[in-house]
Design an enzyme around this catalytic site. Structure first.
Site: not given
Length: 310
Positions: A28, A90, A144-145, A163
C-alpha cells in the site's frame, strides 16, 4: 469481464511476473504518504521492496498517480508520494472513481490496494495493520472499509493484526459475520499491531508459508470470493508492552472524542498521538512489523506460485 485498461497501469516488471506466474507482493502507499514523516517513509518503502526481492518475489507498490491506478511504482513515484505526504489524497473505495476521473493522485489504503491488486492479478498483499471497528462504533458506526473489502475481494492480506486503536473483539466479530477467515501465523492469539497480545483468539493457527499458500489456492479453486487475513505477530524484540499500549490508546481516544475528531481523520490522529505518548517507540515498532510482514508475504507468494504451476 470489466476492461480496466484505460485506468490501470501495471509496471512492466510486475506485468511480466504476473504473466509468467512469478511471485508478486502488493504494497500500500498510504503508509508512505500518511503513515510516517519524510524521509523515513521513503526509506522504509524502498527497504520493504528490497526485502521482498531478497525473498524471491517482485514488489508492486500501489498508488494512484494522475488518475492512473498504478500496480507497481517507480522509485521516483515513491519519492513523490513520500515528499508530498498528506498533500496526496487518502484513497478508499469511495474515492477511486473520483480520483481516476479527475486525474488526481491518491495514496491507497488497504481497501484500494486490495482492489487494484485484484484488478492487476496480484494475489498477495503485505501491509502494517488493517482498519476495523472503532471503539464506540455502536454509537458512531465508524467501521473501516477494509473489512468490507476483505469480505468481497479474493486477496490474501498479511498484517500484524488490526490496529491497537480499534475495538478488536468487534472487529473479529465483523469479519466472522462476513465469512473472512482470520489465520494466525504461528499464534493462536490475535496480534494487536504494536504488541503480540490482545486477549482474543484467531480462527486458526497456521505454522508455515506453504500451508498458508495451500489454504489460499484451495479458496481460489473453491470459487470463494472473500479475502483471507493472515495475522503475523511483530517480532518479539520489537513488541511493546500490552498495558502500555492500551493506556496510550485510551488517552488518545479520549482526546479525539474531546476534539470531535472522526471519520477518515481519526486513524492518523490516533496513531500520531500514540507515537507522541510512547516517545516515538511506536514508530520504530511500526517499521519493524512492516518489514516482518513483507518477508512473510514474499515467502507465501513464492509458495503460491509453485502450487499454481502444478
Amino acid at each position: 469481464m470489466t476492461d480496466y485498461s484505460k485506468y490501470l497501469d501495471v509496471k512492466p516488471e510486475v506485468a511480466d511476473a504476473i504473466r509468467n506466474n512469478k511471485p508478486v507482493v502488493a504494497l500500500e502507499s498510504t503508509i508512505i504518504s500518511h503513515g510516517m514523516p519524510y524521509p523515513k517513509n521513503v526509506e522504509t518503502a524502498m527497504k520493504v521492496e528490497h526485502i521482498i526481492r531478497d525473498n524471491g518475489a517482485v514488489p508492486a507498490t500501489i498508488a494512484i498517480i494522475k488518475g492512473k491506478l498504478k500496480a507497481g511504482c517507480s522509485p521516483e513515484e515513491i519519492e513523490y508520494l513520500g515528499k508530498t505526504g498528506t498533500g496526496v489524497n487518502k484513497a478508499s473505495r469511495r474515492d477511486l472513481a473520483v480520483l481516476a476521473a479527475s486525474k488526481s493522485d491518491g495514496a491507497t489504503t488497504v481497501t484500494t490496494t486490495m482492489m487494484i491488486a485484484h484488478m492487476a492479478g496480484i494475489k498477495i498483499f503485505a501491509t502494517g495493520g488493517i482498519g476495523g471497528v472503532h471503539r464506540g462504533a455502536e454509537k458512531t458506526m465508524d467501521i473501516s472499509a477494509d473489512l468490507e473489502e476483505l469480505a468481497k475481494t479474493p486477496v490474501m492480506v498479511i498484517c500484524a493484526g488490526a490496529k491497537a486503536i480499534l475495538d478488536l473483539g468487534l472487529t473479529l466479530e465483523y469479519l466472522e459475520t462476513h465469512g473472512v477467515p482470520v489465520l494466525g501465523y504461528g499464534t493462536k492469539e490475535l496480534p494487536a499491531f504494536y504488541t503480540r497480545k490482545s486477549g482474543f483468539n484467531v480462527d486458526y493457527e497456521v505454522d508455515s508459508p506453504k500451508e498458508l499458500a495451500n489454504i489460499f489456492c484451495t479458496s481460489q479453486k473453491l470459487g470463494l470470493q472473500s479475502g483471507i487475513l493472515v495475522t503475523n505477530p511483530i517480532p518479539e524484540e520489537y513488541s511493546m508492552d500490552h498495558e502500555l499500549i492500551n493506556k496510550a490508546v485510551n488517552e488518545a481516544v479520549a482526546e479525539a472524542n474531546r476534539l470531535k475528531i472522526h471519520g477518515k481523520e481519526i486513524t492518523p490522529y490516533l496513531l500520531a498521538k500514540v507515537k507522541d505518548i510512547t516517545g516515538g517507540d511506536s514508530l520504530e515498532a511500526n517499521i519493524q512489523l512492516v518489514y516482518n510482514n513483507a518477508e512473510l508475504a514474499a515467502r507465501i507468494a513464492c509458495e503460491v506460485s509453485r502450487l499454481s504451476d502444478k
